[in-house]
Design an enzyme around this catalytic site. Structure first.
Site, PDB file in Angstrom:
ATOM      1  CB  CYS A  79      -0.892  -0.008   1.232  1.00  0.00           C
ATOM      2  SG  CYS A  79      -1.925   1.441   1.332  1.00  0.00           S
ATOM      3  CG  LEU A  80       4.432   3.520  -1.799  1.00  0.00           C
ATOM      4  CD1 LEU A  80       4.709   4.080  -0.423  1.00  0.00           C
ATOM      5  CD2 LEU A  80       5.704   2.903  -2.363  1.00  0.00           C
TER       6      LEU A  80
END
Lengths: 515, 156
Positions: free
Chosen positions: B88-89
């Site tokens: 999750c970036l």
């Protein structure tokens, strides 16, 4: 015919902008007041206009110009600001003149052109057009490497944030944003961590290809259309026309693409039932219409927890599989199983006291279901007929040509097409009368309504029969008289029914069931 | 696909090989020049220190207009990385800019290892522990690093 306003519009009205002054403006000469066979469906043909994406863009620009007469900013910047304030002119003005202007530009993700002016003047004196935000081109002498494709290019372009990319990469980037992501107003500079928004002038100067430009025009005006409570996109797939009504009360509109819809809820025209009830109905239909048939034919409910149960074996000793219930009962009498194995067995005896309660409860739910299925069947039936009637048009066309060869003029045979129009309208109305009736609590007015419905239904079926069968067998002069009379009658019945329903709305005569 | 590799990808690959980022190794696959075998060293002073984490990185057809697809192959106990290795970036999602590169993406991933963000979690159970009992979470992360990521690391 109808003066009330739907609740939804009240919510938006505080943000509404008065565009009425611009109604006589540039875009009105190009307006397309729809004239189609479906005219009968409409309130009044003049109560709305259809605008193409170019016209809507021009309209938007006119609003921008109006604001700009005061703000004196470049139009593309004003456009970004207005979009940020959801096209609320007053709010923009208020914020613009009361407080920190730099902050407004920052919030709207653009650059204050007044700040920019000083900067540009000092750095690059030969290339200023009074604070042009438009794509600044670097001098052609230097070849730079584009940060995206790593290729040297002479055509580097960028916004005033100072990030430059080659024209090919810009096009590729914009294609993805506009076509794939469906963005318009909110396309930011491609540089990392830069949130400065692109403006339409830059984009239109960069874009190559008319297809994508048209698409961009559409996406660009999205926010404008959505924030304007008197405008809506035509919901027909692939149609890019905006329907603009003059008063919020307008319901039935027909787009120039031919799609007739309710301006309030965007569903196909659904007289006489109102949007909220229709929505409720459609949800109910989606939920359970298909399964309901099966459930009604194959299952019973657990007398204790009301779980729906399918019998999958011969044994009548049922054990509810609902983990929190586990009730043992008899499939036949629907009462507890415990007496069945003992001398208290009385399942064979009719009207056993404890089964009565269970039965009434179940019968009640069955009755509700049957009632729903009754109305649903009729609704579906008219829907299906309506679809089939559309085939009549081609059949009728053939017939009309044939009649013209038998000494009838073109104008004389038009009655056939008109009759099919009326037939379709009646079918559509009938279809929705069943939705209306489903939610209606019976009272005197409801009885009158049902009588009207009956009349209309009978007449419509006769007309359908004439057009489908008799038209090919009867004598020409004879059929003309028959069809014309019946169509006239249907039209009158349909109007009478609708008038009665709308009067009922106005005088609050309708009572609804809580379904 | 291997036939027409954009200059941008060639350039980036060349630079990754000639001037590697400290603690990060990225090698293009022999069969597919859009597929990279990546190894990232756990940053110093993080629970992942000493570990060598394998990742896979793929450049989709639309790259650089679309973000590369990156996934951890080595198991890792981290609130923003789930058990399938998905990350999750923001820059891999909506904050992607075509001006970013493989290099910057991998650096961001390395930074994510130094600074886990349990408020924007992907692995909910990990994030919860991270918020409620950070000491134990870090201990678990260290254990997992020893278990799964201790092999011959990247020479930095």
């Amino acid at each position: 015919m109808e003066s009330d306003e739907e609740g939804i519009y009240d919510v938006e009205s505080d943000a509404s902008i008065n565009y009425n002054s611009s109604d006589d403006g540039i875009y009105s000469e190009g307006e397309n007041t729809a004239h189609g066979e479906a005219n009968d469906f409409m309130d009044e043909p003049t109560s709305y206009k259809c605008l193409t994406s170019d016209q809507i863009f021009n309209y938007m620009m006119k609003v921008v110009d109006e604001v700009n007469a005061i703000l004196q900013l470049p139009p593309h910047i004003t456009c970004i600001l207005l979009n940020h304030f959801k096209w609320d002119k007053e709010k923009l003005m208020e914020r613009y003149y009361e407080g920190d202007q730099d902050k407004i530009f920052e919030e709207a993700q653009t650059i204050n052109p007044f700040r920019l002016k000083g900067k540009v003047v000092s750095s690059n004196t030969n290339n200023i057009t009074s604070f042009s935000m438009q794509s600044t081109k670097r001098p052609l002498t230097t070849q730079e490497v584009c940060d995206i494709c790593y290729l040297p290019s002479q055509h580097m372009n960028g916004l005033q944030c100072g990030h430059f990319f080659c024209i090919d990469c810009w096009n590729e980037y914009l294609r993805i944003k506009i076509i794939d992501e469906g963005q318009g107003q909110k396309i930011a500079c491609p540089a990392n961590d830069c949130n400065i928004l692109t403006d339409y002038e830059t984009i239109l100067s960069l874009l190559r290809g008319s297809d994508i430009k048209t698409k961009y025009h559409q996406r660009l005006t999205d926010g404008f259309v959505m924030s304007h409570h008197l405008m809506k996109w035509c919901p027909s797939p692939g149609c890019s026309v905006v329907v603009k009504v003059t008063t919020a009360g307008t319901r039935n509109v027909t787009c120039i693409c031919g799609h007739a819809f309710c301006f309030h809820c965007l569903q196909p025209i659904h007289e006489p039932v109102r949007c909220p009830l229709l929505k409720k109905w459609l949800r109910k239909c989606n939920d359970d219409s298909e399964t309901a048939h099966w459930i009604s034919a194959n299952t019973k409910e657990c007398p204790k927890c009301r779980a729906t149960i399918e019998k999958n074996g011969g044994c009548n000793h049922m054990i509810c599989q609902n983990k929190s219930c586990k009730f043992d009962f008899c499939w036949i009498c629907l009462s507890a199983w415990s007496p069945h194995g003992s001398s208290w067995y009385n399942c064979n005896r009719y009207d056993a006291n404890d089964s009565v309660a269970a039965r009434t409860a179940q019968e009640k739910s069955r009755a509700a279901l049957n009632r729903y299925l009754f109305y649903c069947d009729r609704y579906m039936n008219h829907r299906q007929s309506l679809e089939l009637e559309h085939k009549l048009y081609s059949k009728i066309k053939f017939k009309m040509e044939e009649m013209q060869q038998h000494n009838m003029s073109w104008i004389e045979v038009q009655f056939l097409k008109k009759a099919v129009d009326i037939l379709c309208k009646c079918r559509n109305t009938l279809k929705y009368t069943y939705v209306f009736a489903f939610y209606l609590r019976s009272n005197n007015q409801a009885t009158i309504f049902e009588a009207n419905q009956k009349d209309l239904e009978m007449a419509t079926e006769r007309l359908s029969e004439y057009l489908e069968r008799d038209v090919t067998t009867d004598e020409l002069s004879n059929i003309k008289q028959k069809v014309q009379d019946k169509a006239k009658y249907c039209e009158g019945r349909c109007e009478a029914l609708l008038r009665h329903v709308y009067e009922g709305y106005d005088m609050d005569l309708w009572e609804y069931l809580d379904e | 696909m291997a036939g027409r590799l954009p200059r941008r990808i060639l350039k980036e690959t060349e630079r990754l090989l000639n001037e590697p980022v400290p603690g990060i190794k990225a090698l293009p696959d022999e069969q597919n020049a859009r597929y990279f075998h990546v190894e990232v060293n756990g940053p110093k002073d993080s629970p992942f220190e000493g570990g060598c984490f394998k990742l896979e990185l793929f450049l989709p057809e639309d790259y650089p207009m679309a973000a590369p697809k990156v996934r951890f192959v080595t198991r890792i106990y981290h609130p923003n990385i789930d058990k399938l290795g998905r990350i999750c970036l923001d820059i891999l999602k909506d904050k992607w800019s075509p001006a970013l590169q493989i290099r910057t993406v991998l650096l961001s991933i390395q930074a994510l290892l130094s600074a886990p963000n349990p408020d924007d979690p992907l692995a909910n159970d990990v994030a919860e522990l991270w918020k409620s009992d950070e000491v134990r979470a870090i201990e678990t992360a260290k254990t997992w690093t020893r278990l799964y990521a201790f092999s011959e690391g990247v020479k930095s």
